[in-house]
Motif scaffolding. Structure first.
Motif, mmCIF file in Angstrom:
data_model
loop_
_atom_site.group_PDB
_atom_site.id
_atom_site.type_symbol
_atom_site.label_atom_id
_atom_site.label_comp_id
_atom_site.label_asym_id
_atom_site.label_seq_id
_atom_site.Cartn_x
_atom_site.Cartn_y
_atom_site.Cartn_z
ATOM 1 N N LEU A 148 38.387 63.733 48.388
ATOM 2 C CA LEU A 148 37.319 64.652 48.772
ATOM 3 C C LEU A 148 36.418 64.968 47.583
ATOM 4 O O LEU A 148 35.195 65.024 47.717
ATOM 5 N N ARG A 149 37.013 65.149 46.424
ATOM 6 C CA ARG A 149 36.226 65.449 45.221
ATOM 7 C C ARG A 149 35.338 64.260 44.859
ATOM 8 O O ARG A 149 34.152 64.442 44.555
ATOM 9 N N ALA A 150 35.894 63.057 44.889
ATOM 10 C CA ALA A 150 35.108 61.865 44.563
ATOM 11 C C ALA A 150 33.964 61.681 45.548
ATOM 12 O O ALA A 150 32.832 61.371 45.155
ATOM 13 N N THR A 151 34.230 61.895 46.824
ATOM 14 C CA THR A 151 33.196 61.767 47.858
ATOM 15 C C THR A 151 32.108 62.804 47.654
ATOM 16 O O THR A 151 30.919 62.502 47.744
ATOM 17 N N ARG A 152 32.511 64.021 47.348
ATOM 18 C CA ARG A 152 31.534 65.095 47.148
ATOM 19 C C ARG A 152 30.638 64.798 45.960
ATOM 20 O O ARG A 152 29.425 64.930 46.035
ATOM 21 N N ILE A 189 48.483 68.161 53.052
ATOM 22 C CA ILE A 189 47.448 67.977 52.054
ATOM 23 C C ILE A 189 48.126 67.468 50.793
ATOM 24 O O ILE A 189 49.104 68.047 50.334
ATOM 25 N N THR A 190 47.599 66.378 50.253
ATOM 26 C CA THR A 190 48.160 65.791 49.048
ATOM 27 C C THR A 190 47.125 65.797 47.932
ATOM 28 O O THR A 190 45.923 65.971 48.169
ATOM 29 N N PHE A 191 47.597 65.569 46.725
ATOM 30 C CA PHE A 191 46.706 65.446 45.583
ATOM 31 C C PHE A 191 45.702 64.319 45.830
ATOM 32 O O PHE A 191 44.515 64.463 45.543
ATOM 33 N N ASP A 192 46.182 63.207 46.390
ATOM 34 C CA ASP A 192 45.286 62.075 46.680
ATOM 35 C C ASP A 192 44.187 62.475 47.666
ATOM 36 O O ASP A 192 43.036 62.057 47.507
ATOM 37 N N MET A 230 41.242 66.115 57.606
ATOM 38 C CA MET A 230 40.192 66.966 57.135
ATOM 39 C C MET A 230 39.286 66.153 56.222
ATOM 40 O O MET A 230 39.757 65.458 55.336
ATOM 41 N N ASP A 231 37.998 66.290 56.483
ATOM 42 C CA ASP A 231 37.021 65.443 55.807
ATOM 43 C C ASP A 231 36.236 66.136 54.707
ATOM 44 O O ASP A 231 35.339 65.524 54.115
ATOM 45 N N SER A 232 36.527 67.400 54.452
ATOM 46 C CA SER A 232 35.789 68.124 53.415
ATOM 47 C C SER A 232 36.619 69.317 52.955
ATOM 48 O O SER A 232 37.567 69.734 53.621
ATOM 49 N N PHE A 233 36.235 69.856 51.796
ATOM 50 C CA PHE A 233 36.882 71.078 51.337
ATOM 51 C C PHE A 233 36.615 72.217 52.315
ATOM 52 O O PHE A 233 37.473 73.058 52.547
#
Length: 75
Positions: free
Chosen positions: A62-66, A54-57, A1-4
Protein backbone atom coordinates in the motif's frame (compact mmCIF):
# COMPACT_ATOMS: atom_id res chain seq x y z
CA UNK A 1 -8.20 -3.75 1.50
CA UNK A 2 -6.80 -1.57 -1.22
CA UNK A 3 -5.75 1.53 0.71
CA UNK A 4 -4.81 2.81 4.13
CA UNK A 5 -8.18 4.54 4.17
CA UNK A 6 -9.84 1.12 3.74
CA UNK A 7 -7.92 -0.19 6.75
CA UNK A 8 -8.95 2.79 8.86
CA UNK A 9 -12.56 2.38 7.75
CA UNK A 10 -12.49 -1.32 8.69
CA UNK A 11 -11.50 -0.46 12.27
CA UNK A 12 -13.53 2.69 12.70
CA UNK A 13 -11.89 5.89 13.92
CA UNK A 14 -12.64 5.33 17.63
CA UNK A 15 -11.39 1.74 17.70
CA UNK A 16 -8.20 2.57 15.82
CA UNK A 17 -7.66 5.63 18.00
CA UNK A 18 -7.86 3.43 21.10
CA UNK A 19 -5.59 0.77 19.57
CA UNK A 20 -2.89 3.25 18.56
CA UNK A 21 -3.21 5.52 21.59
CA UNK A 22 -3.74 8.63 19.48
CA UNK A 23 -6.61 11.13 19.34
CA UNK A 24 -9.40 10.24 16.92
CA UNK A 25 -8.68 13.52 15.13
CA UNK A 26 -5.27 12.07 14.25
CA UNK A 27 -6.94 8.95 12.85
CA UNK A 28 -9.24 11.11 10.70
CA UNK A 29 -6.18 12.96 9.41
CA UNK A 30 -4.51 9.65 8.55
CA UNK A 31 -7.63 8.63 6.65
CA UNK A 32 -7.76 11.94 4.76
CA UNK A 33 -4.08 11.56 3.83
CA UNK A 34 -4.55 7.86 3.02
CA UNK A 35 -1.52 7.09 5.15
CA UNK A 36 -0.70 5.28 8.37
CA UNK A 37 2.71 6.12 9.85
CA UNK A 38 5.10 3.17 9.98
CA UNK A 39 5.43 3.38 13.76
CA UNK A 40 1.77 2.26 14.05
CA UNK A 41 2.12 -0.76 11.78
CA UNK A 42 3.09 -3.28 14.51
CA UNK A 43 -0.13 -2.56 16.45
CA UNK A 44 -2.21 -2.88 13.28
CA UNK A 45 -0.55 -6.17 12.32
CA UNK A 46 -0.96 -7.54 15.85
CA UNK A 47 -4.66 -6.62 16.13
CA UNK A 48 -6.30 -6.47 12.69
CA UNK A 49 -9.98 -5.61 12.27
CA UNK A 50 -12.40 -8.49 12.82
CA UNK A 51 -12.23 -11.05 10.05
CA UNK A 52 -9.21 -9.43 8.38
CA UNK A 53 -5.53 -10.24 8.10
CA UNK A 54 -3.00 -7.47 7.72
CA UNK A 55 0.67 -8.21 7.15
CA UNK A 56 3.80 -6.13 6.85
CA UNK A 57 3.87 -7.05 3.14
CA UNK A 58 0.31 -5.71 2.70
CA UNK A 59 1.25 -2.41 4.31
CA UNK A 60 4.47 -2.12 2.28
CA UNK A 61 2.49 -2.72 -0.93
CA UNK A 62 0.00 0.00 0.00
CA UNK A 63 2.83 2.40 0.82
CA UNK A 64 4.63 1.68 -2.46
CA UNK A 65 1.40 2.13 -4.43
CA UNK A 66 0.61 5.38 -2.65
CA UNK A 67 4.06 6.88 -3.26
CA UNK A 68 4.03 5.75 -6.89
CA UNK A 69 0.68 7.51 -7.36
CA UNK A 70 2.01 10.65 -5.67
CA UNK A 71 5.08 10.67 -7.94
CA UNK A 72 2.94 10.28 -11.06
CA UNK A 73 0.69 13.15 -9.94
CA UNK A 74 3.70 15.42 -9.41
CA UNK A 75 5.15 14.69 -12.87
Amino acid sequence: MDSFSDIIEAYGAKTLSDLLGVPDTHVRTMKFRNSIPVEHWPAIIAAPPAGQTITFDNLMRLRATRFASDAESAA
